[in-house]
Write a protein that holds these residues in place. Structure first.
Motif, PDB file in Angstrom:
ATOM      1  N   PRO A  81     176.324 -50.496  21.680  1.00 10.92           N
ATOM      2  CA  PRO A  81     175.219 -50.849  20.777  1.00 10.92           C
ATOM      3  C   PRO A  81     173.925 -51.210  21.493  1.00 10.92           C
ATOM      4  O   PRO A  81     172.883 -51.234  20.882  1.00 10.92           O
ATOM      5  CB  PRO A  81     175.758 -52.045  20.012  1.00 10.92           C
TER       6      PRO A  81
ATOM      7  N   PRO B 168     180.249 -45.886  14.796  1.00  9.91           N
ATOM      8  CA  PRO B 168     179.468 -47.066  14.421  1.00  9.91           C
ATOM      9  C   PRO B 168     178.958 -47.858  15.620  1.00  9.91           C
ATOM     10  O   PRO B 168     178.087 -48.689  15.482  1.00  9.91           O
ATOM     11  CB  PRO B 168     180.444 -47.896  13.586  1.00  9.91           C
TER      12      PRO B 168
ATOM     13  N   PHE C 121     177.263 -46.745  18.055  1.00  7.91           N
ATOM     14  CA  PHE C 121     175.943 -46.290  18.475  1.00  7.91           C
ATOM     15  C   PHE C 121     174.937 -46.592  17.379  1.00  7.91           C
ATOM     16  O   PHE C 121     175.125 -46.205  16.228  1.00  7.91           O
ATOM     17  CB  PHE C 121     175.954 -44.782  18.742  1.00  7.91           C
ATOM     18  N   ARG C 122     173.891 -47.292  17.740  1.00  3.50           N
ATOM     19  CA  ARG C 122     172.793 -47.476  16.794  1.00  3.50           C
ATOM     20  C   ARG C 122     171.833 -46.318  17.034  1.00  3.50           C
ATOM     21  O   ARG C 122     171.829 -45.738  18.108  1.00  3.50           O
ATOM     22  CB  ARG C 122     172.102 -48.798  17.055  1.00  3.50           C
TER      23      ARG C 122
END
Lengths: 362, 72, 529, 401
Positions: D97, D124, D126-127
């Motif tokens: 993240p 999820p 990885f932003r």
């Protein structure tokens, strides 16, 4: 009387509003954007308009039967045994299934985006335990809790809205009605089914408002507030993350809150924003479970609905685990569900017709 | 195995929590309803925890409704 | 309601046992206590000596009253020696008068006469029953018995060493009255009466405690307080059956609505001005003899955030202070748990530099964050308790050793990360900001629960905990009033003096405790049905 | 012993402690990934991940003898495959993240990168707020292996450098992964990505010595913008075209424009643009398709290298004209490159058409790039100079000859 508590008209409004927002806040932008594209807000407004009509119809039924609860209405309408049978199937095949959907929604959400490795059983047990505790404490207690949560929802939502303002691109909602009215109407149907059709459970709660006659305005106002909030969120996600991303994302609202970024300082707050839908889903599930327990108790003439809370909770828990074999199944099932829900919609209409034929009841 | 134990714990916890209520309704037909639902839940729970997949109730719904929808 | 049947049964059983025993041991009492006094003085004295087991502090002063034998009985230490001295002085002065008159044959004249002796300074009362004599002596009166007369004169000679009215130790203010209640119930009620000079301030007296016979006074302003609640208070007090009441908590535990809750549903204070303000709001005060802490009911959640000083400072300042208190309350409840949740579950929420610096700090710390937090929190609670019970001078040393030395050493030894020390300290300090000590304790307990939830489910667990906690709070009632009122059920007109305080001139109406349209029901607790 | 409801409380507490550790990861047990490089060798993806070394960065325990960052590299059939293989070499489970930069090698960019990036959109962890750049003429891992001064974490350095240069200079483009996804799927705009380059010998940059020099041998430098056809790199724009691109895209927040002095052609004037607003418009698409770009900017005079009289409105007007011409030239060259050199609409005119002329758009959507080439595009620039800095005329006017 099965329920001794009384709630105020104001509390009823809050309950309706948060119930309407419910699980819809998580997924409705994606559902609406899939067909209506950038015309999400038109579809939303049409849906809300028809939703309000539907709610008015529900209220009329309740009024016509002197604010009895749904099971009593059915018994009055169809006679004792047929009424009980209809009520039983209504609660088992519609409200129960709906409750498992709601529970599964929060479980899936947690599993997909926040706690990937946690078994869904644990998430369901924790959530359900709190919900059942609420149902056991009774209508008054959980309504007050809902009221207590309201300011938090408002604060969080205002924060969400304000922090996203700089990222809004108004050009995203253009062009209007690119593909004609057809897809817009189709998505507004989804919007009516989910969440407005589900407001029928409030026929179980209206009798316990201290002034049932005044609930008409409250019912409509609550629905409008909740629906308005949903439209706002859906439009916001179109304006901020765009049509394609909204439609493709499973939880657009979560993605929306992920984009909050004020000067590299106020960012990465989506886990706090998730509190908005934790609360609304919680309210929705509490209301549904409460209605379910109360309905079953009246069907079986059980003196205290609280007795049935835990066994029904157990059933909810198991069925919610098996209801969707996979995420794809859910996506595939959605159109069938729309149809299925509309079929259940026929029942109130039927009640209305029967009561017309029989003349003024009671 | 672990899940079976947890299932039994859940049932135990439910009975324990409801103990006072159950005493209150002793010899009443309300208990039939209570234990009926609980028994159903218990059976499903055991089947689920033994590793068998329960069929989803949606299966029947879609089996019935799909032909009807395809008409439209 | 409080009276869990089980508890009550047990109490009754205990009482019966207690009653049974002395009868077995001491069957020689010649006259049962209910009986009237005998005309024979010796017999009466004998009874009394037997009843009190020849206690050495019971003194019998024999003297001749006219031509009759008389005795003045009192307990040393409970009576004012001045009054006793004054009595004998008068006896001596009027001795000739007494000798020549024949008044002593007639009861009424005797009373009249004695009243002339002592009135108007002291009350004189006549009693005929033996047990009344005993209780009068126990209450600190002097009792005059005269031979051949079958009634006793009770002379109010109460006078023991009392603590003076002094400054409040637990609820300090910068501005506002400094006086605090004492252990003496008369002083306490008088302190309030001095503030509310109105005949509608009613005071109803009871005696509770089979052995201690503690006086309890219920004080309220008639026409302001809700009659239903007053009645409810009386009913609950009347149901109490206990051997002794030594402090207000004895009463509190009996009359609170819900037993299994960490949150107090009865307010206690040692400030007369707080009591007066509460009475004006329509609440009811319960005074207990022997303790400076007065109970106030009904007590709602928001009451515990209101310090006396809020009303003596300007409204804007007190509003800010109250909001600060509420914030501190949340920090103190959730501080460590949110820290654990973020550091163990939601690392993506931290800004990158902070994440790196926290990770560097935790490098080499042997415990998981949850255990680390538990160690620190438990240490802190131990320190806090130790500091509280020790003499002031040592207490300070303990806290210095705890805070500085242990904290510093633990961080340097690499057992605890510095960030955790910061979090735990902030939590602890936030806890001290609450004006109500018992509300603070509730948070201290719940904090641990939330830490476990955070340790296993992260923010999701905390959210679930908050839901359960809110449900619990909303299900509580204090004497029929929903505990979270006016937040939930929301009562707009009552919000003016809750989380914030509007200017004085805007506080027009009293709280709507009395005429709520919603649900104040009489016999509140559904559990007791 | 009789069980009561109270007994459940310790049991539940115990169960919470015993069971609840599924998602629990201690903060010191995660490898914080700050940058990721993707390369392609022999039909396999080579993923390079840059992790931070917290203990050598932290202010208190800072241990400057160890490198602040460390990179790990692994091959795999998919990105996910490679990432999971990384666990064989990396000491800790990597945690994404906090990813700041994604570097795509030029080779992969030329072959097409879209198929490799689904993981980054789906997972999820990885932003979508990290920046994407293309390593010009280099392998991605070379870029990630450079130690940089000032900011200890190389990725953070790259991140803030790109942000600053995009904010105040304008030939670069701070493009987040989310924006890139949007561009990839939008039929009305082809994506562009900023390039990054190494100066000096790549292998030198990995050494700590690089940090100890006042003038590091190896540096990272952003270059201009790369143009893509869907996901395949087609070519690079030069600085002028890049700036022109940013003007059209309304990405310019602040930049400078340097124009020759009209009194002395050898000397220059620098004008600082402080605010710029671009509008794209369509005119009567159905009969005679035509589009227009209009730019309105506010500017200040920043530097004067020759002797001119700034107190005269006439002079100011002249300068404004010069600046307008300069900006217009950049815009024209960008449009020219798009229409003639690459024949790709990377400028986003298609989106404008989509919004304002949905019917016309439906007809041309499929072959928009072909259609775009033939549409005449007008451009108009309006510059308004407000301030002169803290001087009126320059001291240059008074210089002794």
């Amino acid at each position: 009387m099965l329920e001794n508590g009384k709630i105020s008209v104001r509390q009823f409004t809050v309950l309706v509003a948060l119930y309407t927002v419910g699980t819809a806040i998580l997924i409705i932008p994606s559902i609406l954007a899939a067909k209506a594209m950038q015309d999400i807000w038109i579809a939303g407004l049409i849906g809300l308009g028809s939703g309000l009509g539907l709610v008015f119809f529900y209220w009329k039924i309740s009024e016509r039967f002197q604010f009895m609860n749904l099971v009593e209405i059915l018994e009055k309408c169809f006679g004792k045994w047929i009424g009980k049978a209809v009520a039983f199937s209504y609660f088992t095949f519609y409200i129960f299934i709906l409750s498992t959907f709601v529970l599964r929604d929060i479980g899936d959400f947690m599993l997909t985006v926040m706690m990937v490795e946690t078994p869904i059983e644990a998430i369901h047990i924790i959530f359900l335990a709190v919900v059942l505790y609420g149902v056991k404490l009774g209508l008054e207690a959980f309504t007050r809790t809902t009221e207590l949560f309201l300011p938090w929802i408002v604060i969080l939502f205002v924060v969400l809205f304000i922090t996203l303002l700089p990222q809004i691109e108004f050009t995203n909602i253009l062009p209007i009605m690119e593909n004609g009215i057809q897809p817009v109407l189709r998505s507004s149907l989804s919007f009516i089914v989910f969440p407005f059709l589900e407001l029928v459970v409030f026929l179980m709660i209206i009798p316990y408002v201290n002034e049932p006659k005044k609930t008409k305005k409250a019912f409509l106002l609550g629905t409008a507030l909740g629906g308005g909030l949903l439209i706002l969120i859906a439009t916001l996600s179109i304006l901020v993350i765009g049509v394609t991303e909204t439609a493709r994302s499973i939880y657009p609202t979560y993605d929306l809150s992920k984009t909050i970024n004020i000067r590299e300082f106020f960012q990465r707050v989506e886990a706090f924003m998730a509190l908005i839908w934790f609360i609304t889903v919680f309210v929705k599930l509490v209301v549904l479970t409460y209605a379910l327990c109360l309905g079953m108790a009246s069907v079986f003439n059980v003196q205290d609905y609280k007795l049935l809370t835990l066994p029904i909770g157990l059933l909810l828990y198991i069925v919610s685990l098996v209801i969707f074999p996979s995420s794809t199944y859910l996506i595939e099932f959605t159109p069938i569900y729309d149809f299925y829900a509309v079929l259940w919609m026929l029942m109130p209409v039927f009640i209305w017709l029967v009561s017309l034929v029989r003349g003024k009841p009671v | 195995m672990v899940y079976t134990i947890i299932s039994l714990l859940i049932i135990g916890a439910i009975l324990l929590i409801d103990k006072r209520k159950l005493k209150k309704y002793k010899n009443s037909k309300d208990l039939w309803v209570y234990f009926g639902i609980l028994g159903l839940g218990f059976v499903l729970l055991l089947i689920h925890s033994s590793g068998r997949t329960l069929p989803t109730p949606l299966y029947w719904i879609s089996a019935v409704l799909k032909p009807i929808i395809s008409i439209f | 309601m409080v009276f869990k049947k089980r508890a009550l049964k047990k109490l009754v059983k205990d009482k019966n046992e207690a009653d049974a025993q002395p009868q077995l041991e001491d069957p020689k009492i010649e006259a049962p206590p209910e009986e009237a006094l005998s005309t024979e003085l010796n017999l009466n004295i004998q009874y009394l000596q037997q009843t009190f087991g020849n206690s050495s502090d019971l003194s019998f002063s024999d003297f001749e009253l006219g031509n009759k034998k008389a005795v003045l009985i009192y307990i040393n230490g409970l009576v004012d020696k001045m009054i006793i001295g004054h009595f004998f002085e008068n006896i001596g002065r009027f001795d000739h008068l007494i000798k020549h008159s024949e008044f002593l044959t007639k009861t009424i004249e005797a009373s009249d006469f004695m009243k002339q002796f002592f009135a108007p300074v002291n009350q004189v009362k006549e009693v005929r029953l033996y047990k009344k004599v005993v209780s009068a002596i126990l209450a600190g009166n002097a009792v005059l018995l005269v031979d051949s007369i079958s009634h006793a004169l009770v002379i109010n000679a109460k006078g023991w060493r009392d603590r003076d009215v002094s400054e409040s130790a637990t609820e300090n203010v910068v501005r506002g009255p400094k006086e605090a209640f004492t252990e003496n119930i008369q002083t306490n009620t008088a302190l309030v009466r001095r503030k509310i000079k109105d005949p509608r301030l009613w005071l109803e007296k009871k005696e509770i405690g089979n052995i201690t016979q503690t006086s309890i006074s219920v004080m309220y302003i008639h026409s302001i307080a809700n009659d239903k609640i007053v009645k409810e208070v009386h009913e609950r007090l009347d149901k109490i059956d206990i051997d002794g009441i030594l402090e207000s908590n004895y009463i509190e535990e009996f009359i609170q609505d819900e037993v299994y809750t960490p949150f107090p549903t009865v307010f206690n204070t040692e400030r007369p001005d707080v009591v007066a303000a509460a009475l004006l709001e329509g609440r009811i005060a319960i005074f207990i003899d022997g303790t400076p802490f007065v109970l106030l009911v009904p007590a709602l959640f928001t009451h515990f955030f209101q310090a006396a000083e809020d009303y003596y400072q300007r409204w804007d300042i007190s509003t800010l202070l109250r909001l600060l208190r509420v914030t501190a309350y949340f920090i103190s409840l959730l501080g460590p748990s949110v820290y654990i949740a973020i550091i163990n579950f939601h690392q993506e929420m931290l800004p990158t530099p902070l994440l790196i610096s926290l990770a560097a700090q935790r490098e080499g710390v042997p415990f998981p964050a949850l255990i680390e937090a538990l160690i620190m929190e438990v240490t802190l609670e131990i320190l806090r308790e130790a500091g509280l019970r020790l003499p002031k001078a040592i207490g300070q040393t303990v806290s210095i050793v705890g805070a500085l030395v242990i904290g510093q050493a633990a961080v340097e030894a690499g057992i605890i990360s510095a960030a955790m020390v910061i979090v735990v300290s902030i939590t602890a300090i936030s806890n001290f900001i609450l004006p109500a000590y018992n509300m603070g304790i509730a948070v201290r307990i719940l904090r641990f629960l939330f830490m476990f939830l955070a340790g296993s489910f992260g923010l999701y667990g905390i959210a679930a905990g908050i839901f359960a906690l809110s449900l619990h709070l909303c299900s509580l009632r204090s004497f029929g009033i929903p505990y979270m009122e006016p937040l939930a059920p929301y009562i707009g007109s009552d919000m003016k003096d809750t989380l914030w305080r509007k200017p004085r001139w805007k506080l027009v109406t009293r709280p709507r405790l009395l005429n709520q349209t919603n649900v104040v029901r009489e016999n509140v607790s559904p559990k007791n049905k | 012993m009789k069980l009561t409801r109270k007994d459940l409380i310790p049991v539940c507490a115990l169960m919470l402690i015993l069971t609840g550790c599924w998602n629990n990861r201690e903060i010191e047990d995660i490898g914080i990934a700050v940058a990721m490089g993707i390369d392609k060798v022999d039909n396999q993806y080579v993923v390079t991940v840059q992790l931070v070394n917290p203990s050598s960065i932290s202010a208190r325990t800072g241990d400057s003898s160890r490198a602040p960052i460390v990179t790990y590299q692994e091959k795999g059939k998919t990105i996910f495959d490679a990432i999971r293989r990384l666990t064989k070499t990396a000491p800790r489970k990597t945690f994404y993240p906090h990813l700041k930069m994604l570097v795509i090698s030029e080779k992969l960019a030329r072959e097409g990168f879209a198929n490799s990036l689904d993981l980054l959109a789906r997972d999820p962890e990885f932003r979508s707020d990290f920046y994407v750049v293309v390593a010009k003429n280099h392998r991605a891992d070379h870029v990630l292996n450079v130690l940089v001064p000032v900011e200890k974490i190389a990725a953070q350095n790259m991140y803030s450098k790109l942000k600053t240069s995009a904010d105040v200079f304008a030939p670069t483009l701070a493009l987040t992964f989310g924006d890139l996804l949007h561009d990839l799927t939008s039929p009305g705009k082809q994506p562009v990505i900023t390039g990054i380059q190494l100066t000096g010998e790549p292998l030198e940059g990995e050494k700590m010595e690089n940090l100890q020099r006042v003038n590091p041998k190896v540096r990272l430098k952003y270059t201009n913008i790369a143009v893509f056809k869907v996901d395949k790199l087609k070519g690079w724009l030069n600085e002028k075209e890049s700036k022109g691109y940013n003007y059209i895209e309304n990405n310019v927040k602040s930049t400078i424009v340097t124009v020759p002095c009209f009194t002395d052609k050898k000397e220059n004037l620098s004008i600082e643009l402080i605010d710029s607003d671009t509008k794209l418009k369509t005119n009567s698409m159905n009969s005679h398709p035509e589009m227009s770009v209009s730019v309105k900017t506010d500017a200040n005079i920043a530097e004067v290298g020759c002797s001119i009289d700034l107190t005269k409105q006439e002079t100011i007007n002249k300068i404004e004209k010069l600046v307008e011409k300069d900006i217009n030239g950049k815009i024209r060259s960008a449009i020219k490159t798009a229409q003639q050199k690459y024949k790709l609409d990377f400028l986003g005119f298609g989106e404008v058409v989509h919004r304002s002329e949905p019917k016309y758009w439906k007809r041309v959507k499929k072959d928009w790039d072909k259609e775009f080439v033939n549409i005449p595009i007008k451009s108009k620039v309006r510059v308004h100079i407000h301030k002169l800095g803290k001087r009126s005329n320059s001291y240059i006017n008074e210089l002794k000859e």
